[in-house]
Design a protein around this motif. Sequence first.
Motif, PDB file in Angstrom:
ATOM      1  N   MET A  13       4.630  13.629  -7.669  1.00  6.38           N
ATOM      2  CA  MET A  13       5.530  14.771  -7.656  1.00  6.38           C
ATOM      3  C   MET A  13       6.910  14.307  -8.130  1.00  6.38           C
ATOM      4  O   MET A  13       7.387  13.258  -7.693  1.00  6.38           O
ATOM      5  CB  MET A  13       5.621  15.318  -6.219  1.00  6.38           C
ATOM      6  N   PRO A  14       7.565  15.038  -9.026  1.00  5.97           N
ATOM      7  CA  PRO A  14       8.938  14.644  -9.414  1.00  5.97           C
ATOM      8  C   PRO A  14       9.831  14.544  -8.187  1.00  5.97           C
ATOM      9  O   PRO A  14       9.686  15.316  -7.233  1.00  5.97           O
ATOM     10  CB  PRO A  14       9.375  15.789 -10.338  1.00  5.97           C
ATOM     11  N   LYS A  15      10.751  13.600  -8.239  1.00  4.33           N
ATOM     12  CA  LYS A  15      11.656  13.411  -7.102  1.00  4.33           C
ATOM     13  C   LYS A  15      12.411  14.702  -6.786  1.00  4.33           C
ATOM     14  O   LYS A  15      12.623  15.039  -5.614  1.00  4.33           O
ATOM     15  CB  LYS A  15      12.637  12.280  -7.399  1.00  4.33           C
ATOM     16  N   SER A  16      12.802  15.436  -7.816  1.00  4.72           N
ATOM     17  CA  SER A  16      13.536  16.687  -7.597  1.00  4.72           C
ATOM     18  C   SER A  16      12.676  17.699  -6.841  1.00  4.72           C
ATOM     19  O   SER A  16      13.187  18.466  -6.017  1.00  4.72           O
ATOM     20  CB  SER A  16      13.978  17.272  -8.936  1.00  4.72           C
ATOM     21  N   ALA A  17      11.362  17.699  -7.106  1.00  5.74           N
ATOM     22  CA  ALA A  17      10.464  18.622  -6.404  1.00  5.74           C
ATOM     23  C   ALA A  17      10.322  18.219  -4.941  1.00  5.74           C
ATOM     24  O   ALA A  17      10.269  19.080  -4.045  1.00  5.74           O
ATOM     25  CB  ALA A  17       9.103  18.646  -7.084  1.00  5.74           C
ATOM     26  N   LEU A  18      10.255  16.917  -4.682  1.00 11.55           N
ATOM     27  CA  LEU A  18      10.156  16.442  -3.304  1.00 11.55           C
ATOM     28  C   LEU A  18      11.433  16.778  -2.538  1.00 11.55           C
ATOM     29  O   LEU A  18      11.387  17.193  -1.372  1.00 11.55           O
ATOM     30  CB  LEU A  18       9.904  14.934  -3.292  1.00 11.55           C
ATOM     31  N   GLU A  19      12.577  16.620  -3.201  1.00 12.06           N
ATOM     32  CA  GLU A  19      13.846  16.979  -2.559  1.00 12.06           C
ATOM     33  C   GLU A  19      13.904  18.483  -2.288  1.00 12.06           C
ATOM     34  O   GLU A  19      14.382  18.911  -1.227  1.00 12.06           O
ATOM     35  CB  GLU A  19      15.001  16.545  -3.445  1.00 12.06           C
ATOM     36  N   GLU A  65       0.813  -1.212   0.000  1.00  5.30           N
ATOM     37  CA  GLU A  65       0.000   0.000   0.000  1.00  5.30           C
ATOM     38  C   GLU A  65       0.848   1.264   0.000  1.00  5.30           C
ATOM     39  O   GLU A  65       0.405   2.322  -0.449  1.00  5.30           O
ATOM     40  CB  GLU A  65      -0.942   0.012   1.212  1.00  5.30           C
ATOM     41  N   ILE A  66       2.078   1.171   0.470  1.00  5.32           N
ATOM     42  CA  ILE A  66       2.938   2.358   0.517  1.00  5.32           C
ATOM     43  C   ILE A  66       3.136   2.951  -0.874  1.00  5.32           C
ATOM     44  O   ILE A  66       3.370   4.149  -1.022  1.00  5.32           O
ATOM     45  CB  ILE A  66       4.297   2.013   1.171  1.00  5.32           C
ATOM     46  N   LEU A  67       3.002   2.125  -1.903  1.00  5.11           N
ATOM     47  CA  LEU A  67       3.152   2.620  -3.270  1.00  5.11           C
ATOM     48  C   LEU A  67       1.998   3.534  -3.665  1.00  5.11           C
ATOM     49  O   LEU A  67       2.087   4.254  -4.668  1.00  5.11           O
ATOM     50  CB  LEU A  67       3.254   1.450  -4.253  1.00  5.11           C
ATOM     51  N   ARG A  68       0.907   3.523  -2.904  1.00  7.06           N
ATOM     52  CA  ARG A  68      -0.241   4.397  -3.187  1.00  7.06           C
ATOM     53  C   ARG A  68      -0.219   5.675  -2.341  1.00  7.06           C
ATOM     54  O   ARG A  68      -1.189   6.419  -2.307  1.00  7.06           O
ATOM     55  CB  ARG A  68      -1.546   3.639  -2.961  1.00  7.06           C
ATOM     56  N   VAL A  69       0.902   5.926  -1.683  1.00  6.83           N
ATOM     57  CA  VAL A  69       1.061   7.134  -0.881  1.00  6.83           C
ATOM     58  C   VAL A  69       1.563   8.267  -1.782  1.00  6.83           C
ATOM     59  O   VAL A  69       2.419   8.053  -2.644  1.00  6.83           O
ATOM     60  CB  VAL A  69       2.046   6.891   0.281  1.00  6.83           C
ATOM     61  N   GLY A  70       1.019   9.455  -1.588  1.00  5.25           N
ATOM     62  CA  GLY A  70       1.447  10.625  -2.352  1.00  5.25           C
ATOM     63  C   GLY A  70       2.010  11.697  -1.438  1.00  5.25           C
ATOM     64  O   GLY A  70       1.997  11.568  -0.207  1.00  5.25           O
ATOM     65  N   PHE A  71       2.500  12.775  -2.047  1.00  3.40           N
ATOM     66  CA  PHE A  71       3.124  13.872  -1.303  1.00  3.40           C
ATOM     67  C   PHE A  71       2.551  15.204  -1.772  1.00  3.40           C
ATOM     68  O   PHE A  71       2.282  15.403  -2.951  1.00  3.40           O
ATOM     69  CB  PHE A  71       4.645  13.850  -1.489  1.00  3.40           C
ATOM     70  N   LYS A  72       2.392  16.131  -0.850  1.00  6.13           N
ATOM     71  CA  LYS A  72       1.722  17.399  -1.146  1.00  6.13           C
ATOM     72  C   LYS A  72       2.688  18.482  -1.639  1.00  6.13           C
ATOM     73  O   LYS A  72       3.728  18.718  -1.000  1.00  6.13           O
ATOM     74  CB  LYS A  72       1.037  17.938   0.111  1.00  6.13           C
ATOM     75  N   PRO A  73       2.317  19.184  -2.697  1.00  3.82           N
ATOM     76  CA  PRO A  73       3.078  20.384  -3.068  1.00  3.82           C
ATOM     77  C   PRO A  73       2.617  21.635  -2.317  1.00  3.82           C
ATOM     78  O   PRO A  73       3.336  22.630  -2.263  1.00  3.82           O
ATOM     79  CB  PRO A  73       2.800  20.516  -4.566  1.00  3.82           C
ATOM     80  N   PHE A  74       1.403  21.580  -1.745  1.00  6.02           N
ATOM     81  CA  PHE A  74       0.845  22.735  -1.041  1.00  6.02           C
ATOM     82  C   PHE A  74       0.542  22.374   0.406  1.00  6.02           C
ATOM     83  O   PHE A  74       0.043  21.283   0.694  1.00  6.02           O
ATOM     84  CB  PHE A  74      -0.447  23.210  -1.717  1.00  6.02           C
ATOM     85  N   SER A  75       0.804  23.306   1.323  1.00  8.24           N
ATOM     86  CA  SER A  75       0.594  23.044   2.750  1.00  8.24           C
ATOM     87  C   SER A  75      -0.844  23.375   3.141  1.00  8.24           C
ATOM     88  O   SER A  75      -1.123  24.381   3.786  1.00  8.24           O
ATOM     89  CB  SER A  75       1.593  23.830   3.608  1.00  8.24           C
ATOM     90  N   CYS A  76      -1.750  22.494   2.709  1.00  9.89           N
ATOM     91  CA  CYS A  76      -3.168  22.630   3.022  1.00  9.89           C
ATOM     92  C   CYS A  76      -3.826  21.271   2.855  1.00  9.89           C
ATOM     93  O   CYS A  76      -3.203  20.332   2.348  1.00  9.89           O
ATOM     94  CB  CYS A  76      -3.839  23.659   2.112  1.00  9.89           C
ATOM     95  N   CYS A  77      -5.090  21.173   3.243  1.00  8.28           N
ATOM     96  CA  CYS A  77      -5.804  19.901   3.194  1.00  8.28           C
ATOM     97  C   CYS A  77      -5.789  19.305   1.787  1.00  8.28           C
ATOM     98  O   CYS A  77      -5.880  20.020   0.779  1.00  8.28           O
ATOM     99  CB  CYS A  77      -7.246  20.113   3.654  1.00  8.28           C
ATOM    100  N   ARG A  78      -5.684  17.985   1.729  1.00  4.78           N
ATOM    101  CA  ARG A  78      -5.658  17.278   0.456  1.00  4.78           C
ATOM    102  C   ARG A  78      -6.887  17.591  -0.411  1.00  4.78           C
ATOM    103  O   ARG A  78      -6.791  17.646  -1.636  1.00  4.78           O
ATOM    104  CB  ARG A  78      -5.600  15.771   0.723  1.00  4.78           C
ATOM    105  N   LEU A  79      -8.022  17.806   0.208  1.00  4.59           N
ATOM    106  CA  LEU A  79      -9.259  18.018  -0.541  1.00  4.59           C
ATOM    107  C   LEU A  79      -9.207  19.248  -1.430  1.00  4.59           C
ATOM    108  O   LEU A  79      -9.953  19.350  -2.407  1.00  4.59           O
ATOM    109  CB  LEU A  79     -10.442  18.153   0.428  1.00  4.59           C
ATOM    110  N   ILE A  80      -8.329  20.196  -1.108  1.00  2.60           N
ATOM    111  CA  ILE A  80      -8.295  21.445  -1.879  1.00  2.60           C
ATOM    112  C   ILE A  80      -7.036  21.597  -2.730  1.00  2.60           C
ATOM    113  O   ILE A  80      -6.834  22.636  -3.358  1.00  2.60           O
ATOM    114  CB  ILE A  80      -8.472  22.680  -0.958  1.00  2.60           C
TER     115      ILE A  80
END
Length: 441
Positions: free
Chosen positions: A394-400, A246-261
């Motif tokens: 998210m591109p790995k470079s963006a996450l870094e 299931e960890i493969l279905r985890v995502g990362f946020k580009p914005f610091s706010c609730c996922r719904l928005i």
Amino acid sequence: MTAFITQTLGSYIAEEALARVPGDVIDKGKLCLLDSLGCLFGGHKLPMAGMLEVLRTDSQVAPAFVKATLINALDFDDIYEKGHPGATVIAAALSVAEHMKSSGTEFLEAVIIGYEVSCRVGISLAHVQPRKAIHGHGTWQTFGAAAAAARLMRLDAGRAAHAIAIAAANAPVASVMKTVYGDTPSMAKNNFGMAAQMGVLAARLAAAGYEGPLDVFEGEMGFWRMAGADECRFDKLTKGLGASYEILRVGFKPFSCCRLIQSSVQASRDVVRMAGIDPADGLHAKLVVTAPPIVCEPPFSKVRPRDMWAAQFSAPHAIAMAVFGVESGPDWFVDDWLHDEIAGRFQDSIELRPHTSHASPRGAHAASAWLQLRDGQSFERHVDVAEGEASNPMPKSALEGKFLRLASPVLGDSGACEAMDNVYALDKAGSLRTLLRLLVS
């Protein structure tokens, strides 16, 4: 005799090994750790970090509370179908690993195991009504903390099963309808601090011989009922455990706010860029955002929020911050931006419209933004799946880049780079000393 679900989970916790985990799962585990650590460093820049100093002790339990709370504080931490699994898993693993002097391999195993157990419990809880009377993420995320802690404490299958059972019997109440969807969103939020703390405590109690109800998941009065679910999808709990991750279905946020928005924010930022205007110039007449109905209701529809807890659930505030080019993270919630009149007027110009019943976008949180300028021009942007979701990663470079932005103010540029290098080398590290030293600093 058929094993109880707790026993099946206990066997998995005790027997999983990094040597048989697929490479993409190991890589994803490192990225999950990197993202949570970045959020942890970002949380250390908030005033609440000082409040939590009172909990600093030599115990493994209180540090788990502090770390989980800070990881989730900015609402910038990872996303999954049902919540934010990383806050509780990573917090518990860090707190116990330091005490157990774990190796990098042991730590990564515990993180992956924690995600698998936590996520599976989460998706097993089925709800018929979209806005539930009883709703809480920390209620199920305590299992990830318990699983990670049990693995790092080297509990056998039987003791690990009791750790899961103890966690179930003492999980935090499902409080989100008050802490998030109440009149005033509060810093209690998802109750992840208590979820992480209880998970670690459950593992410690199991190690000491304490026992929990091993049949806690089964039957009409199982954990799913305690957590406010309408039913339990029992197959989700154990099917494919140790084979599909299931960890493969985890995502990362580009914005610091609730996922719904997130989609609403991305579409709005993009449409303003398309128009080529400065949002401070007042050249636009209005911005219409078509979003899921929940986004058009409080607390998500709140305009000009006055504190960071309301702001991270406010679509108008998040849209304004992205449109004005403010770096996601702590800067979104400083008083200067919370009380900025120009940003406030931009929020006033936003109209939130719910998706109509006949319009069924492909993404669950899809959104459109339509910008009308005062000279009559108009621009439109639609986002089906927000960047950062597992299906639109998210591109790995963006996450870094996100990690370095959050960690550098705490560790310095060289310290942040060193921490990132340590995360990527974990599966070859005989010790966590260097990474833990950076965390303590």
